[in-house]
Design a protein around this motif. Sequence first.
Motif, short mmCIF file in Angstrom:
data_model
loop_
_atom_site.label_atom_id
_atom_site.label_comp_id
_atom_site.label_asym_id
_atom_site.label_seq_id
_atom_site.Cartn_x
_atom_site.Cartn_y
_atom_site.Cartn_z
N THR A 1 0.83 -1.21 0.00
CA THR A 1 0.00 0.00 0.00
C THR A 1 0.86 1.25 0.00
N LYS A 2 1.92 1.25 0.80
CA LYS A 2 2.80 2.41 0.83
C LYS A 2 3.43 2.65 -0.54
N ALA A 3 3.87 1.58 -1.19
CA ALA A 3 4.47 1.72 -2.52
C ALA A 3 3.47 2.29 -3.52
N LEU A 4 2.24 1.84 -3.45
CA LEU A 4 1.20 2.36 -4.35
C LEU A 4 0.98 3.85 -4.14
N LEU A 5 0.88 4.25 -2.88
CA LEU A 5 0.59 5.65 -2.57
C LEU A 5 1.78 6.55 -2.88
N ARG A 6 2.99 6.09 -2.60
CA ARG A 6 4.18 6.91 -2.86
C ARG A 6 4.32 7.24 -4.34
N ASP A 7 4.00 6.28 -5.19
CA ASP A 7 4.22 6.47 -6.63
C ASP A 7 3.00 7.00 -7.37
N ALA A 8 1.89 7.15 -6.66
CA ALA A 8 0.63 7.51 -7.33
C ALA A 8 0.70 8.85 -8.05
N SER A 9 1.33 9.85 -7.43
CA SER A 9 1.33 11.18 -8.02
C SER A 9 2.11 11.25 -9.33
N GLY A 10 3.02 10.31 -9.54
CA GLY A 10 3.81 10.31 -10.77
C GLY A 10 3.25 9.43 -11.86
N ARG A 11 2.12 8.80 -11.62
CA ARG A 11 1.53 7.89 -12.60
C ARG A 11 0.24 8.46 -13.18
N ALA A 12 -0.02 8.10 -14.42
CA ALA A 12 -1.33 8.36 -14.99
C ALA A 12 -2.35 7.45 -14.31
N TYR A 13 -3.63 7.84 -14.39
CA TYR A 13 -4.68 7.10 -13.70
C TYR A 13 -4.70 5.62 -14.12
N ASP A 14 -4.65 5.36 -15.41
CA ASP A 14 -4.69 3.97 -15.86
C ASP A 14 -3.45 3.19 -15.43
N ASP A 15 -2.30 3.87 -15.38
CA ASP A 15 -1.09 3.20 -14.90
C ASP A 15 -1.20 2.87 -13.41
N GLN A 16 -1.82 3.75 -12.66
CA GLN A 16 -2.01 3.48 -11.24
C GLN A 16 -2.98 2.31 -11.04
N ARG A 17 -4.03 2.25 -11.84
CA ARG A 17 -4.95 1.11 -11.77
C ARG A 17 -4.22 -0.20 -12.06
N ALA A 18 -3.33 -0.18 -13.04
CA ALA A 18 -2.56 -1.38 -13.36
C ALA A 18 -1.64 -1.76 -12.21
N ALA A 19 -1.04 -0.77 -11.57
CA ALA A 19 -0.19 -1.05 -10.42
C ALA A 19 -0.99 -1.64 -9.27
N GLU A 20 -2.21 -1.15 -9.07
CA GLU A 20 -3.08 -1.71 -8.04
C GLU A 20 -3.39 -3.18 -8.34
N ARG A 21 -3.69 -3.47 -9.61
CA ARG A 21 -4.00 -4.86 -9.97
C ARG A 21 -2.82 -5.78 -9.70
N ALA A 22 -1.63 -5.32 -10.08
CA ALA A 22 -0.44 -6.15 -9.89
C ALA A 22 -0.16 -6.37 -8.41
N ALA A 23 -0.32 -5.32 -7.61
CA ALA A 23 -0.08 -5.46 -6.17
C ALA A 23 -1.10 -6.40 -5.54
N GLN A 24 -2.36 -6.27 -5.95
CA GLN A 24 -3.39 -7.14 -5.37
C GLN A 24 -3.17 -8.59 -5.79
N ALA A 25 -2.72 -8.80 -7.00
CA ALA A 25 -2.43 -10.17 -7.45
C ALA A 25 -1.34 -10.79 -6.59
N ARG A 26 -0.31 -10.00 -6.27
CA ARG A 26 0.75 -10.52 -5.40
C ARG A 26 0.22 -10.86 -4.02
N ARG A 27 -0.66 -10.00 -3.48
CA ARG A 27 -1.21 -10.25 -2.16
C ARG A 27 -2.09 -11.50 -2.17
N LEU A 28 -2.94 -11.65 -3.19
CA LEU A 28 -3.82 -12.82 -3.24
C LEU A 28 -3.03 -14.11 -3.36
N ARG A 29 -1.98 -14.10 -4.19
CA ARG A 29 -1.15 -15.29 -4.33
C ARG A 29 -0.45 -15.62 -3.02
N ASP A 30 0.03 -14.60 -2.35
CA ASP A 30 0.71 -14.82 -1.09
C ASP A 30 -0.22 -15.38 -0.04
#
Length: 263
Positions: free
Chosen positions: A228-257
Amino acid sequence: MSDPNVLLERDGVRLTSEDAVATVTLCNPDKRNAQSPALWRALTEAGRLLPGSVRVVVLRAEGVSFSAGLDRQAFTPEGFEGEPSFADLARGSEKELDVTIAAYQDAFTWWRRNDLITIAAVHGHAIGAGFQLALACDLRVVADDAQFAMRETSLGLVPDLGGTKPLTDLVGYGRALEICATGRYVHGAEAERIGLANLLVPGADLDAAVLDLAAAILAAPRDAVIETKALLRDASGRAYDDQRAAERAAQARRLRDLAGVGE
């Protein structure tokens, strides 16, 4: 809880750890925790010495002030013993000057590591380098007697210890410019109102409020907080769709874990 373990104590800095919480204490109250290159090297070393079990780092200070900023000895012709004076730095090459300032900045950069949540407990004066050190942390709990000021411009200098970006991110360009250009004091109540402080408390309650915040952070699973911290730290430098993609990738890692599924 175990007894605090002292991992470092030198040049006005003490590092202790207790379970998942480490505490960095500015411990030169006679000089109002004024800063020097030696103190910056100690802060950098504190970041390197953190045990892997630490999840929260608290930055606090002894005495009446958080930090009165750069030690005034820096502005004398001789500077600090064994250190290059400002005049020496100015006479060096651009590369040498850049390398020296970059080494000073190291003391202010590790606080935003994704695997840590860092909390500054600020009371009294937080001036110049002291202000920037508070800004280096993720969160700021502020006593009602706190006074922030960025005085570098009044000395013909600029804030160069990593403080300009977090200040702008927190309060916006116009407010950040006004604070830096005028060098005025931002008192505790205003700091909370403009987003510089996460929480304003009476001075007597500062330590307890920080411990409560640390406990609340530790209640969540570590890996979820890191992602979550990584997502929030980088959010201001990403376009909205890129941030959505980052959220999906992070959630996939959490679900697998959580499901125990390997990569």
